[in-house]
Design a protein around this motif. Structure first.
Motif, PDB file in Angstrom:
ATOM      1  N   TYR A 143       0.858  -1.185   0.000  1.00  0.00           N
ATOM      2  CA  TYR A 143       0.000   0.000   0.000  1.00  0.00           C
ATOM      3  C   TYR A 143       0.896   1.237   0.000  1.00  0.00           C
ATOM      4  CZ  TYR A 143      -4.218  -2.716   1.139  1.00  0.00           C
ATOM      5  OH  TYR A 143      -5.284  -3.578   1.108  1.00  0.00           O
ATOM      6  N   LEU A 144       0.445   2.256  -0.692  1.00  0.00           N
ATOM      7  CA  LEU A 144       1.264   3.454  -0.869  1.00  0.00           C
ATOM      8  C   LEU A 144       1.370   4.301   0.387  1.00  0.00           C
ATOM      9  CD1 LEU A 144       2.801   5.484  -2.684  1.00  0.00           C
ATOM     10  CD2 LEU A 144       0.566   6.403  -3.388  1.00  0.00           C
ATOM     11  N   ILE A 145       0.244   4.567   1.057  1.00  0.00           N
ATOM     12  CA  ILE A 145       0.283   5.651   2.042  1.00  0.00           C
ATOM     13  C   ILE A 145       1.136   5.355   3.289  1.00  0.00           C
ATOM     14  CG2 ILE A 145      -1.844   6.686   1.201  1.00  0.00           C
ATOM     15  CD1 ILE A 145      -3.232   5.711   3.727  1.00  0.00           C
ATOM     16  N   PRO A 146       1.276   4.100   3.765  1.00  0.00           N
ATOM     17  CA  PRO A 146       2.206   3.923   4.892  1.00  0.00           C
ATOM     18  C   PRO A 146       3.636   4.315   4.528  1.00  0.00           C
ATOM     19  CG  PRO A 146       0.805   1.989   4.629  1.00  0.00           C
ATOM     20  CD  PRO A 146       0.603   2.839   3.419  1.00  0.00           C
ATOM     21  N   GLN A 147       4.013   4.088   3.278  1.00  0.00           N
ATOM     22  CA  GLN A 147       5.373   4.424   2.860  1.00  0.00           C
ATOM     23  C   GLN A 147       5.571   5.945   2.855  1.00  0.00           C
ATOM     24  OE1 GLN A 147       6.197   1.401   2.998  1.00  0.00           O
ATOM     25  NE2 GLN A 147       4.188   0.594   2.405  1.00  0.00           N
ATOM     26  N   LEU A 148       4.589   6.650   2.314  1.00  0.00           N
ATOM     27  CA  LEU A 148       4.708   8.106   2.238  1.00  0.00           C
ATOM     28  C   LEU A 148       4.720   8.737   3.623  1.00  0.00           C
ATOM     29  CD1 LEU A 148       2.197   8.789  -0.691  1.00  0.00           C
ATOM     30  CD2 LEU A 148       4.678   8.464  -0.826  1.00  0.00           C
ATOM     31  N   TRP A 149       3.808   8.285   4.475  1.00  0.00           N
ATOM     32  CA  TRP A 149       3.718   8.890   5.803  1.00  0.00           C
ATOM     33  C   TRP A 149       4.898   8.509   6.693  1.00  0.00           C
ATOM     34  CZ3 TRP A 149       0.045  12.162   8.193  1.00  0.00           C
ATOM     35  CH2 TRP A 149      -0.900  12.688   7.299  1.00  0.00           C
ATOM     36  N   ALA A 150       5.531   7.380   6.429  1.00  0.00           N
ATOM     37  CA  ALA A 150       6.735   7.032   7.188  1.00  0.00           C
ATOM     38  C   ALA A 150       7.843   8.049   6.938  1.00  0.00           C
ATOM     39  CB  ALA A 150       7.208   5.627   6.820  1.00  0.00           C
ATOM     40  N   VAL A 151       7.836   8.647   5.740  1.00  0.00           N
ATOM     41  CA  VAL A 151       8.788   9.719   5.442  1.00  0.00           C
ATOM     42  C   VAL A 151       8.311  11.026   6.058  1.00  0.00           C
ATOM     43  CG1 VAL A 151       9.897  11.056   3.613  1.00  0.00           C
ATOM     44  CG2 VAL A 151       9.513   8.600   3.302  1.00  0.00           C
ATOM     45  N   MET A 152       7.047  11.377   5.843  1.00  0.00           N
ATOM     46  CA  MET A 152       6.534  12.660   6.337  1.00  0.00           C
ATOM     47  C   MET A 152       6.601  12.753   7.855  1.00  0.00           C
ATOM     48  SD  MET A 152       3.384  13.785   3.829  1.00  0.00           S
ATOM     49  CE  MET A 152       2.303  12.401   4.134  1.00  0.00           C
ATOM     50  N   ALA A 153       6.343  11.628   8.539  1.00  0.00           N
ATOM     51  CA  ALA A 153       6.352  11.625  10.004  1.00  0.00           C
ATOM     52  C   ALA A 153       7.728  11.313  10.570  1.00  0.00           C
ATOM     53  CB  ALA A 153       5.338  10.603  10.519  1.00  0.00           C
ATOM     54  N   ASP A 154       8.700  11.084   9.699  1.00  0.00           N
ATOM     55  CA  ASP A 154      10.071  10.762  10.105  1.00  0.00           C
ATOM     56  C   ASP A 154      10.114   9.511  10.986  1.00  0.00           C
ATOM     57  OD1 ASP A 154      12.764  11.325   9.812  1.00  0.00           O
ATOM     58  OD2 ASP A 154      12.875  12.401  11.723  1.00  0.00           O
ATOM     59  N   VAL A 155       9.272   8.541  10.653  1.00  0.00           N
ATOM     60  CA  VAL A 155       9.267   7.256  11.362  1.00  0.00           C
ATOM     61  C   VAL A 155      10.369   6.352  10.838  1.00  0.00           C
ATOM     62  CG1 VAL A 155       7.932   5.115  11.601  1.00  0.00           C
ATOM     63  CG2 VAL A 155       6.860   7.316  12.086  1.00  0.00           C
ATOM     64  N   ALA A 156      10.619   6.408   9.531  1.00  0.00           N
ATOM     65  CA  ALA A 156      11.659   5.588   8.915  1.00  0.00           C
ATOM     66  C   ALA A 156      13.016   6.278   9.024  1.00  0.00           C
ATOM     67  CB  ALA A 156      11.314   5.341   7.456  1.00  0.00           C
ATOM     68  N   ASP A 157      14.057   5.488   9.273  1.00  0.00           N
ATOM     69  CA  ASP A 157      15.403   6.049   9.229  1.00  0.00           C
ATOM     70  C   ASP A 157      15.825   6.188   7.772  1.00  0.00           C
ATOM     71  OD1 ASP A 157      16.222   3.506   8.345  1.00  0.00           O
ATOM     72  OD2 ASP A 157      16.858   2.884  10.341  1.00  0.00           O
ATOM     73  N   GLU A 158      16.996   6.722   7.533  1.00  0.00           N
ATOM     74  CA  GLU A 158      17.410   7.018   6.158  1.00  0.00           C
ATOM     75  C   GLU A 158      17.502   5.763   5.307  1.00  0.00           C
ATOM     76  OE1 GLU A 158      17.564  10.074   4.878  1.00  0.00           O
ATOM     77  OE2 GLU A 158      16.823  10.641   6.859  1.00  0.00           O
ATOM     78  N   GLU A 159      17.978   4.678   5.882  1.00  0.00           N
ATOM     79  CA  GLU A 159      18.097   3.432   5.125  1.00  0.00           C
ATOM     80  C   GLU A 159      16.717   2.920   4.714  1.00  0.00           C
ATOM     81  OE1 GLU A 159      19.811  -1.145   5.709  1.00  0.00           O
ATOM     82  OE2 GLU A 159      20.368   0.446   7.135  1.00  0.00           O
ATOM     83  N   ARG A 160      15.770   2.975   5.646  1.00  0.00           N
ATOM     84  CA  ARG A 160      14.430   2.498   5.326  1.00  0.00           C
ATOM     85  C   ARG A 160      13.697   3.451   4.387  1.00  0.00           C
ATOM     86  NH1 ARG A 160      11.955  -0.876  10.561  1.00  0.00           N
ATOM     87  NH2 ARG A 160      13.514  -2.551  10.381  1.00  0.00           N
ATOM     88  N   LYS A 161      13.943   4.733   4.501  1.00  0.00           N
ATOM     89  CA  LYS A 161      13.354   5.670   3.541  1.00  0.00           C
ATOM     90  C   LYS A 161      13.783   5.303   2.122  1.00  0.00           C
ATOM     91  CE  LYS A 161      12.970   9.704   6.606  1.00  0.00           C
ATOM     92  NZ  LYS A 161      13.537  11.034   6.944  1.00  0.00           N
ATOM     93  N   GLU A 162      15.050   5.033   1.961  1.00  0.00           N
ATOM     94  CA  GLU A 162      15.555   4.657   0.643  1.00  0.00           C
ATOM     95  C   GLU A 162      14.895   3.369   0.158  1.00  0.00           C
ATOM     96  OE1 GLU A 162      19.807   3.639  -1.618  1.00  0.00           O
ATOM     97  OE2 GLU A 162      19.784   4.299   0.484  1.00  0.00           O
ATOM     98  N   SER A 163      14.726   2.408   1.066  1.00  0.00           N
ATOM     99  CA  SER A 163      14.131   1.120   0.705  1.00  0.00           C
ATOM    100  C   SER A 163      12.671   1.267   0.304  1.00  0.00           C
ATOM    101  CB  SER A 163      14.257   0.142   1.880  1.00  0.00           C
ATOM    102  OG  SER A 163      13.630  -1.085   1.580  1.00  0.00           O
ATOM    103  N   ILE A 164      11.896   2.018   1.088  1.00  0.00           N
ATOM    104  CA  ILE A 164      10.460   2.106   0.790  1.00  0.00           C
ATOM    105  C   ILE A 164      10.200   2.904  -0.485  1.00  0.00           C
ATOM    106  CG2 ILE A 164       9.723   1.771   3.175  1.00  0.00           C
ATOM    107  CD1 ILE A 164       9.355   4.711   3.516  1.00  0.00           C
ATOM    108  N   LEU A 165      11.007   3.906  -0.745  1.00  0.00           N
ATOM    109  CA  LEU A 165      10.793   4.682  -1.958  1.00  0.00           C
ATOM    110  C   LEU A 165      11.206   3.889  -3.197  1.00  0.00           C
ATOM    111  CD1 LEU A 165      11.805   8.228  -0.720  1.00  0.00           C
ATOM    112  CD2 LEU A 165       9.516   7.291  -1.040  1.00  0.00           C
TER     113      LEU A 165
END
Length: 759
Positions: free
Chosen positions: A534-556
């Motif tokens: 699903y798209l929106i958990p990935q986007l909000w993990a970035v907007m809410a700064d829940v994901a660290d940099e490594e995971r941001k790269e992975s989800i995008l």
């Protein structure tokens, strides 16, 4: 612009050049009591709304018939029926009005509609001109189908009465409705003219006919109105004016179609329409919208985008913050659109936001909607999460945290400060936790149609838990601004705890899952056959700064891999092809439609914000072109070019490929506006002031924006030295070098800001 029309008057009007568009192309007209929409041929509805969403359907359809009194041939001022060979046609949709013009057999007509500022009515102006070389006598016959007396059902009951009210120069019903309370009251639907009417009808069977239809009413074959009264039959509202015109002569008629909730309002309506102030009333509407929506103006190399944002999506945001999605008073919709309105008009956004707060429960929970005299929860879990984000966005624009101390009622009539409303929203969700400490899904989160996954109280939403982190961060900012140190402490502590839980139990190895249902199944997981991501958990993990940099790269990367298509970014993949009762109604929708694997544009606008945050200019440029209805570089889109819709249908829908979902009644317009202003152009309002963090499309080598902010006006010009620049190399304010993080702000000042960007 398109084969069907073009912008004019700096985008504030869109001209439709044919009545035969692929579907009805609508405009919405509204005030606080009444909303209506009309297409390029006059089709649409009109709704009066009272206390707790109680409603009267004033208009269900409308026409303006024109009849040649000599030959009895008839047609309409609105271009119907299409089989008639009209000599000319155009419809102008403007901000606050629509005007339809046509010519048939030497008779030119125009029909204009608008909704005035204060009254539950719509005003029609019909002009008729003799363009032939001989004297002509014509009848102007405006018609409205109404449900003020209830909808018509075969073998059903319609028991209201209607007839001529000569003293008011028109017709009116005697109807009953629950509109201002849960008790019936007498109301009148009225249709009044400014010039002496020469005919009327109030009975559907007399005008349309028992077996007739609106394209071919029986009465029109008889030469016009029959003078029918109505008693316990289906009502319609029809007036008639007869006029004789010399060659080149023109006549004008004004009509008021509305609801009188009290007897004296009928007389007041008659005085208004006969008072000769119609043009002044329309100008007041235009000026009101110009004032409410003038707070920001963009100038980019994309002229159509400028027109769309500067006129239409700002207006769409204004409407949404007051009327939500129109079909009901959606709580999350109204609050989130108020958040977006803050970038345009924070004072108005604040008032709209406080209105929504009055429907919140004292527990902090917020309902899904209010309608037909009741507050409806619908078992939704997410509505409270939007409250802190809206409050923070508006306060950042206003710059004055003391607004948070204003008292606002809950829906039980107890009251508390706005800050307390926000705090209770955060705390309700914090305490509404289930398995693993994630927030319960219950009957749905943002995804309305995942409405059966958590009804037993065991299912949890990873997305809502992520969104709570963002809401909690914004609450912490407000707590700090008011010196609430204990609240700030617990906000930070809880935020860290929730973030850890999400990353432990919501992570799927490559991206975040969406939810866990009552049966313990992980939804949006690679383990699933369908609905793997699903798209929106990935986007909000970035907007809410829940994901660290490594995971941001992975989800995008995962979003690019699984969800990106030429038409746009899918909201989920792969689509479900069979109904799954442990998920909900999204699996009943056809594959590729809306939440079930469609290109849902509201999340696409969140993605635009995320791509801007990640400073990916290429994706920003691509995302904009895929979202916008008039860009076809990646895929052809078949829809209205002047307003935003909720979705595009993908290839799995077959013949629907590239066509659009519902226009106007969507958060797409509001969030496109917010994403463009605050993320792409980077106008970041914070409590200390306004700062700039742009991420521009590469082909915008120069662009500018004018923004009103805390009593000052900023004229900001961006210059990219080469495409894809995100670093501010130099910035000047009124010709002087400026190196501070925040722009200067002094009430009454105008600041000319030039920003040069480099890699």
């Amino acid at each position: 612009m398109s084969e069907y029309g073009y912008f004019q008057k700096e985008g504030r009007e869109f001209v439709i050049t044919t009545p035969d568009t692929p579907r009805h192309w609508y405009n919405y007209l509204f005030n606080d009591q009444y909303i209506t929409f009309t297409s390029q041929v006059g089709f649409g509805e009109g709704i009066v709304q009272g206390y707790l969403g109680r409603r009267i359907m004033l208009v269900d359809s409308r026409q303006v018939y024109i009849s040649d009194a000599e030959t009895r041939e008839f047609w309409t001022a609105n271009g119907l029926p299409l089989r008639k060979q009209y000599e000319s046609f155009k419809c102008i949709h403007g901000i606050g009005y629509t005007e339809i013009s046509s010519q048939f057999q030497g008779i030119a007509t125009s029909w204009r509609l608008f909704v005035p500022q204060e009254t539950p009515e719509e005003i029609w102006t019909v002009k008729v001109k003799n363009c032939s070389q001989r004297r002509r006598t014509v009848k102007v016959i405006p018609y409205a189908k109404t449900e003020a007396d209830g909808a018509y059902r075969a073998q059903g009951y319609n028991v209201d009465t209607a007839g001529l009210r000569e003293e008011y120069n028109g017709i009116a019903t005697r109807s009953y409705a629950k509109i201002e309370s849960n008790q019936f009251q007498e109301v009148s639907a009225y249709f009044l003219g400014d010039k002496k009417v020469t005919g009327y009808d109030t009975r559907k069977n007399a005008f349309i006919g028992t077996y007739g239809n609106e394209q071919d009413p029986d009465a029109m074959y008889l030469g016009g109105c029959t003078g029918s009264e109505c008693n316990a039959e289906k009502i319609c509202l029809v007036l008639e004016n007869t006029v004789t015109l010399e060659p080149g002569e023109e006549a004008e008629f004004h009509y008021a179609l509305g609801i009188a909730l009290h007897p004296e309002e009928l007389e007041q309506a008659a005085k208004r329409i006969s008072g000769g102030k119609t043009e002044e009333r329309l100008e007041a509407v235009k000026k009101q919208y110009e004032e409410e929506e003038k707070g920001v103006t963009i100038h980019t190399p994309d002229e159509s985008l400028n027109f769309l944002i500067n006129a239409w999506t700002k207006h769409q945001t204004n409407m949404g913050s007051r009327w939500a999605r129109v079909r009901h008073n959606g709580y999350r919709d109204m609050v989130s659109d108020s958040e977006c309105l803050a970038a345009i008009n924070p004072r108005l956004a604040w008032e709209r936001f406080k209105r929504a707060l009055t429907y919140q429960y004292g527990s902090g929970y917020a309902p899904r909607t209010w309608l037909d005299g009741e507050i409806r929860d619908n078992n939704f879990a997410d509505c409270a999460v939007w409250i802190p984000m809206a409050a923070a966005s508006i306060i950042k624009e206003l710059g004055d945290p003391s607004f948070l101390e204003e008292k606002v009622e809950f829906n039980d009539k107890t009251s508390a400060s706005v800050y307390e409303h926000v705090k209770r929203a955060v705390e309700f969700l914090w305490n509404f936790k289930g398995v693993h400490g994630l927030i319960k899904l219950w009957g749905g989160d943002w995804n309305d149609m995942m409405n059966q996954a958590g009804l037993e109280g065991k299912g949890v939403s990873v997305w809502l838990s992520i969104a709570w982190c963002q809401a909690n961060r914004q609450f912490g900012l407000l707590a700090e601004a008011l010196g609430k140190q204990e609240d700030l402490f617990f906000s930070r502590l809880r935020g860290q705890e929730m973030k850890a839980v999400i990353n432990e139990f919501g992570w799927d190895g490559e991206y975040y899952i969406c939810a866990i249902n009552d049966q313990g199944e992980r939804l949006g997981s690679s383990e699933c056959e369908e609905g793997k991501i699903y798209l929106i958990p990935q986007l909000w993990a970035v907007m809410a700064d829940v994901a660290d940099e490594e995971r941001k790269e992975s989800i995008l990367k995962a979003v690019d891999k699984y969800l990106e298509t030429d038409l746009g970014t899918l909201v989920s993949w792969p689509a479900y092809h069979n109904y799954i009762p442990t998920i909900g109604q999204m699996t009943q929708k056809p594959a590729g439609v809306h939440e079930n694997g469609g290109v849902y544009l509201h999340p696409c606008c969140w993605k635009l914000a995320v791509d801007s945050m990640m400073k990916d200019n290429d994706k920003v440029e691509m995302g904009l072109k895929k979202i916008l209805p008039f860009h076809h570089e990646y895929h052809e889109k078949k829809c209205e070019p002047y307003i935003m819709c909720n979705s595009y249908f993908n290839e799995e829908t077959g013949y629907r490929l590239g066509t659009a979902g519902q226009t106007w009644r969507s958060a797409t317009g509001a969030w496109l506006t917010k994403a463009l202003l605050q993320y792409v152009l980077g106008l970041k309002a914070e409590l200390p002031g306004l700062k700039l963090e742009p991420c521009l499309p590469k082909d915008w080598r120069e662009c500018s924006v004018v923004k009103e902010f805390r009593g000052s006006v900023y004229e900001i010009r961006f210059i990219q030295e080469e495409g894809g620049c995100n670093s501010i190399r130099t910035m000047t304010v009124n010709g002087e070098t400026w190196e501070s993080e925040f722009l200067p702000n002094e009430k009454g000042m105008k600041y000319q800001v030039e920003v040069r960007l480099s890699r």
